[in-house]
Scaffold this active site. Sequence first.
Site, PDB file in Angstrom:
ATOM      1  N   GLU A  92       0.824  -1.198   0.000  1.00 10.59           N
ATOM      2  CA  GLU A  92       0.000   0.000   0.000  1.00 10.59           C
ATOM      3  C   GLU A  92       0.864   1.255   0.000  1.00 10.59           C
ATOM      4  O   GLU A  92       1.936   1.289   0.599  1.00 10.59           O
ATOM      5  CB  GLU A  92      -0.921   0.025   1.221  1.00 10.59           C
ATOM      6  CG  GLU A  92      -1.927  -1.106   1.235  1.00 10.59           C
ATOM      7  CD  GLU A  92      -2.948  -0.970   2.347  1.00 10.59           C
ATOM      8  OE1 GLU A  92      -2.853  -0.001   3.131  1.00 10.59           O
ATOM      9  OE2 GLU A  92      -3.840  -1.824   2.433  1.00 10.59           O
ATOM     10  N   CYS A 112       4.833  -6.199   8.705  1.00  8.29           N
ATOM     11  CA  CYS A 112       5.688  -5.623   9.744  1.00  8.29           C
ATOM     12  C   CYS A 112       5.788  -6.589  10.913  1.00  8.29           C
ATOM     13  O   CYS A 112       4.794  -7.210  11.304  1.00  8.29           O
ATOM     14  CB  CYS A 112       5.117  -4.287  10.212  1.00  8.29           C
ATOM     15  SG  CYS A 112       6.175  -3.419  11.407  1.00  8.29           S
ATOM     16  N   CYS A 116       2.783  -3.594  16.703  1.00  7.55           N
ATOM     17  CA  CYS A 116       2.247  -2.549  17.584  1.00  7.55           C
ATOM     18  C   CYS A 116       0.751  -2.767  17.779  1.00  7.55           C
ATOM     19  O   CYS A 116       0.023  -3.062  16.828  1.00  7.55           O
ATOM     20  CB  CYS A 116       2.522  -1.169  16.994  1.00  7.55           C
ATOM     21  SG  CYS A 116       4.289  -0.793  16.864  1.00  7.55           S
ATOM     22  N   SER A 189      10.218   7.232   9.658  1.00  5.22           N
ATOM     23  CA  SER A 189       9.637   6.946  10.970  1.00  5.22           C
ATOM     24  C   SER A 189      10.099   5.589  11.482  1.00  5.22           C
ATOM     25  O   SER A 189      10.244   4.639  10.714  1.00  5.22           O
ATOM     26  CB  SER A 189       8.108   6.963  10.870  1.00  5.22           C
ATOM     27  OG  SER A 189       7.513   6.653  12.112  1.00  5.22           O
ATOM     28  N   SER A 218       8.468   6.893  16.844  1.00  4.69           N
ATOM     29  CA  SER A 218       7.128   6.573  17.356  1.00  4.69           C
ATOM     30  C   SER A 218       7.235   6.262  18.844  1.00  4.69           C
ATOM     31  O   SER A 218       7.490   5.123  19.239  1.00  4.69           O
ATOM     32  CB  SER A 218       6.547   5.388  16.588  1.00  4.69           C
ATOM     33  OG  SER A 218       6.356   5.714  15.231  1.00  4.69           O
ATOM     34  N   ASN A 294      -6.586   6.522  15.082  1.00  6.25           N
ATOM     35  CA  ASN A 294      -7.403   6.147  13.934  1.00  6.25           C
ATOM     36  C   ASN A 294      -7.946   4.741  14.154  1.00  6.25           C
ATOM     37  O   ASN A 294      -7.177   3.807  14.380  1.00  6.25           O
ATOM     38  CB  ASN A 294      -6.567   6.187  12.655  1.00  6.25           C
ATOM     39  CG  ASN A 294      -6.010   7.572  12.396  1.00  6.25           C
ATOM     40  OD1 ASN A 294      -6.740   8.546  12.414  1.00  6.25           O
ATOM     41  ND2 ASN A 294      -4.701   7.660  12.186  1.00  6.25           N
ATOM     42  N   CYS A 337      -2.815   6.929   9.477  1.00  9.75           N
ATOM     43  CA  CYS A 337      -1.753   6.341  10.282  1.00  9.75           C
ATOM     44  C   CYS A 337      -2.298   5.179  11.102  1.00  9.75           C
ATOM     45  O   CYS A 337      -3.282   5.311  11.816  1.00  9.75           O
ATOM     46  CB  CYS A 337      -1.171   7.405  11.206  1.00  9.75           C
ATOM     47  SG  CYS A 337       0.179   6.830  12.247  1.00  9.75           S
TER      48      CYS A 337
END
Length: 351
Positions: A92, A112, A116, A189, A218, A294, A337
Amino acid sequence: MTDATPLLGRSLPELQDWVVAQGQPSYRAKQLYQWLYERSIHNLAEISVFPKAWRQSLQAVPVGRSQIVDRSVSPSGSIKYLLRLHDGEIIEAVGIPSGDRLTVCVSSQLGCAMACDFCATGKGGFRRHLAPHEIIDQVLTVQEDWQQRVSNIVFMGMGEPLLNLDAVLAAIRCLNQDIGIGQRGITVSTVGIPGHIRRLAETKRVGDRPLQFTLAVSLHAPNQAIRDRLIPSSRHYPITDLLQECRDYVQITGRRVTFEYILLAGLNDQPEQAEQLAQLLRGFQSHVNLIPCNPIDEVEYQRPSKARVDAFADALRQQRVAVTVRWSKGLGADAACGQLRANRSTATLPA
């Protein structure tokens, strides 16, 4: 002679070597360079200035471009792209408009491994690193689709950029020196990987130019307990160690660090937690981006009220912390995000 390595991402000297290896005069490299980076070609057969016979022989040489398989538009105008890679995998990227600027949020990995707790990408696990050309292609794809020059790039899509640092730096070199996007408009990031921020600082250069892009860490928590809950990998990397690496980064590079802090209702959005965060960052050359949560389907975290967000930001400002509130623009397209995760089950793939 054929070469299975895609051409996208190569510098002009590297393209000169490739052209000469094909038995062609070196001036063809400049033509190839222009068609790759200015015209964003997908196939070498498109290069009309090449001799016809050579063009035909180059049809199987990979440029390194992806295929758009889906695009979703949010109410704010952001567009999320599902891109199919050469091996059929889907990643994406997001195009985000703001006035006369166009920002691209790029992925650096397929999936990933950081897992998280508030992020959709980590729910699907890690599959592989992206190659430099697969990162560069995301920017060219958005630029081509919008018919507008990209001004900013944020490495905040799928993946942990510092775990794929060599490819990320190679992509930034090309985006900066070959495509002409200023490093100061690029942000990388990271959740923080032990030793990797220092490694980045000690790199000092991107290609033949000084390192000037922005590092965004982060943080997301004012203390170790909350960070451990949100970012499982932090259990092996105390906040104190992370912040020391960030201080070293500032000292070595002369560049300030941006800290990302996602606001989750009832968890890390209280006034006393703003004071804790301010204490952590006291004396630091830094900036804090507050990101109201979000929503994603798999977790129960909620976005705080605007009043709560404003109160948290004001509490930081009272402690002399530079802060910006970032209200995400990609919510309607699941492009904000924490929401990026290539959904191969719902993407319509052309035959």
